[in-house]
Enzyme design. Sequence first.
Site, PDB file in Angstrom:
ATOM      1  N   ASP A 283      66.703  39.687  57.724  1.00  0.00           N
ATOM      2  CA  ASP A 283      68.333  40.372  57.997  1.00  0.00           C
ATOM      3  C   ASP A 283      69.004  40.227  59.333  1.00  0.00           C
ATOM      4  O   ASP A 283      68.471  39.644  60.198  1.00  0.00           O
ATOM      5  CB  ASP A 283      67.050  42.026  58.586  1.00  0.00           C
ATOM      6  CG  ASP A 283      66.171  42.461  57.634  1.00  0.00           C
ATOM      7  OD1 ASP A 283      65.657  41.836  56.545  1.00  0.00           O
ATOM      8  OD2 ASP A 283      66.832  43.791  57.662  1.00  0.00           O
TER       9      ASP A 283
ATOM     10  N   GLU B  78      74.277  54.025  50.512  1.00  0.00           N
ATOM     11  CA  GLU B  78      73.092  53.883  49.437  1.00  0.00           C
ATOM     12  C   GLU B  78      71.453  53.917  51.076  1.00  0.00           C
ATOM     13  O   GLU B  78      71.207  53.235  50.612  1.00  0.00           O
ATOM     14  CB  GLU B  78      72.969  52.601  48.927  1.00  0.00           C
ATOM     15  CG  GLU B  78      71.333  52.484  48.373  1.00  0.00           C
ATOM     16  CD  GLU B  78      70.768  51.524  48.219  1.00  0.00           C
ATOM     17  OE1 GLU B  78      69.970  51.387  47.267  1.00  0.00           O
ATOM     18  OE2 GLU B  78      71.279  50.383  49.071  1.00  0.00           O
TER      19      GLU B  78
ATOM     20  N   ASP C   5      75.214  48.513  50.714  1.00  0.00           N
ATOM     21  CA  ASP C   5      73.606  48.515  50.519  1.00  0.00           C
ATOM     22  C   ASP C   5      72.519  48.803  51.315  1.00  0.00           C
ATOM     23  O   ASP C   5      72.837  48.676  52.585  1.00  0.00           O
ATOM     24  CB  ASP C   5      73.565  47.202  50.184  1.00  0.00           C
ATOM     25  CG  ASP C   5      72.183  46.676  49.224  1.00  0.00           C
ATOM     26  OD1 ASP C   5      71.919  47.488  48.592  1.00  0.00           O
ATOM     27  OD2 ASP C   5      71.177  45.795  49.672  1.00  0.00           O
TER      28      ASP C   5
ATOM     29  N   ASN D  55      73.314  44.365  55.227  1.00  0.00           N
ATOM     30  CA  ASN D  55      72.080  44.418  56.107  1.00  0.00           C
ATOM     31  C   ASN D  55      71.723  42.636  56.355  1.00  0.00           C
ATOM     32  O   ASN D  55      70.207  42.888  57.351  1.00  0.00           O
ATOM     33  CB  ASN D  55      70.790  44.983  55.513  1.00  0.00           C
ATOM     34  CG  ASN D  55      69.671  45.936  55.761  1.00  0.00           C
ATOM     35  OD1 ASN D  55      69.032  46.139  56.621  1.00  0.00           O
ATOM     36  ND2 ASN D  55      68.519  44.837  54.789  1.00  0.00           N
TER      37      ASN D  55
END
Length: 587
Positions: A258, A324, A288, A190
């Site tokens: 990001d 996640e 993640d 990410n």
Amino acid sequence: MKVLYRFIMTFIAIFVLTACSKDIKINPEGENVLDTAEVESGLREKEETTAVEEQNQESNVATDNVTDGKQEQIAYPYVQELNIIEDNYRNYYEIFVYSFYDSDGDGIGDINGVIEKLDYINDGDPTTDSDLGFNGIWLMPIMPSTTYHKYDVTDYYNIDPQYGTLEDFKTLLQECDKRGIKLIIDLVFNHTSSQHPWFKEAVAYLQGLENGEQPDIDECPYVEYYHFTKDYEGGSGYHRVGNTQWYYEGMFWDQMPDLNLGNPKVREEIEMIAKFWLDLGVGGFRLDAVKEFYSGQKDKNIEVLKWFTDYVASLDKEAYIVGEAWDSKDAIASYYESGIPSLFNFPLAMYNGEITKTARRLGPATASTYGKNVMLMLAKYQENNPNFIDSPFISNHDTTRISAQCVNNEEQMKMSAGLLLTMNGSPFVYYGEEIGMNSSGDKDENKRLPMQWSLTDQTGMTRKPSNADLVEQKFPPVDEQMEDPLSLLNYYKRAIRIRNENPEIARGEVSIIEELTNEDILAIRKVYEESEIAIIYNIHTEGANISLEDTDLDGYSIRGYLSVDGSEVSLENGNLYMPKYSIVILK
Ligand code: CA
């Protein structure tokens, strides 16, 4: 009477204080704080923690029923042959390497430390029962990073020097292989670290531009690796590039810019990274922060998951990917549209999750509602991905630990573990959960404390993350619990053993046996490849007599059971006796 009462209470208080003074000795050390999921988890955890701590004050004495370690050895009745199938239904152990086991004396856990302790997780020898029996390991991030938690990666092709070398890692993979353990690693794409060369080059380039000059992607492609913009209009998640007019997105932290996952070049980079680790021999990835790929844009996140899942499957069909997505069951169901093999089942976990809520019988939680809720949840996931494998868990590195969730009530902790380890899918156990390690408050470091191996032998003991507090441990360390047949550790071990004997538990199609199910009792059937078992749960503080005569389970016999205090489950002439908080497998 009052005097006597006061005397007894003082005695108990002194006893408790003395017992607690055996606490871990911890050295301070200075490092960074943030973790990826902190922002999203913050609020929820605050609520949980407050509730738990309020109850803690009330029930410290009453529930401090730490075992005294003096029970007789009990041999488990009904031990069956192991029946472990080498597929993607596994029992995973989540390890925070930093706090697990230190092999070289610098106080920081490392890859070689994990290797030294593999025999605790699974020794690969089916004739011993000294290991826990996990056949999967999830390592939290191991790549070079600026923080203790390593969720900000500076180099995707190496091992953080604190943890060791790529050679150490290859040895770990070989050792896992020998034991039938699938090793998956945390993959964080990410965002990168602000110290990653891509970001540093992009920032240096933007800072070198004349006022008003537009960036030239041929000169610096890394400008499009992130979300740089001049049109920042306020709001959270954006940070200024030095003194320039440029801003960049960093949803979690200004040190975690990001990545622009819409850029084909970034996707190529991620594909190369995934291939690199798969070629080394990892069995898959824990992804993640999938909700934040495009924060607030679920459809785009699903597309990213689909792209990554398809790419990994093109290299290795057996790879396990678990995402996640810290969200509701409806949102998690949507994410299954991507075809991702697995997602963590957050609605089961934590203080308010189905598992501990049921074990504690909080509010309206009953045995029958638990059964129904879990069935509905899994059906929803299956609708969107018929091949999904659930990844249930109770606690992880971002949540309060199970001991805090159950206010140190060991019987409820065991019941929670029993519910978890009889779930379908691949359950995840967070290191230290099996010995009832404690967490404290919101601070992430307090959820990631040194593994408590021993109070008498400090070999391999890690020092706590720098910002962690000295958190009181209510339950004994590994070496003491190993010797106590009624310990939490031995409960986990027995539960995993039962799971490894009965492949129906992880893979079976579930139905509720209504005629035996009520507020306290849940009876379910699991059918896998024409083999059928039943599981009955007594989620009550008292024993229960259940007649199986003239029910679907007439003629069944016991294959194994889990009991919180050593009391026996028995079945004679169709009469099943289940002590408090017990679970029985029938066939
Ligand atoms: Ca070390």
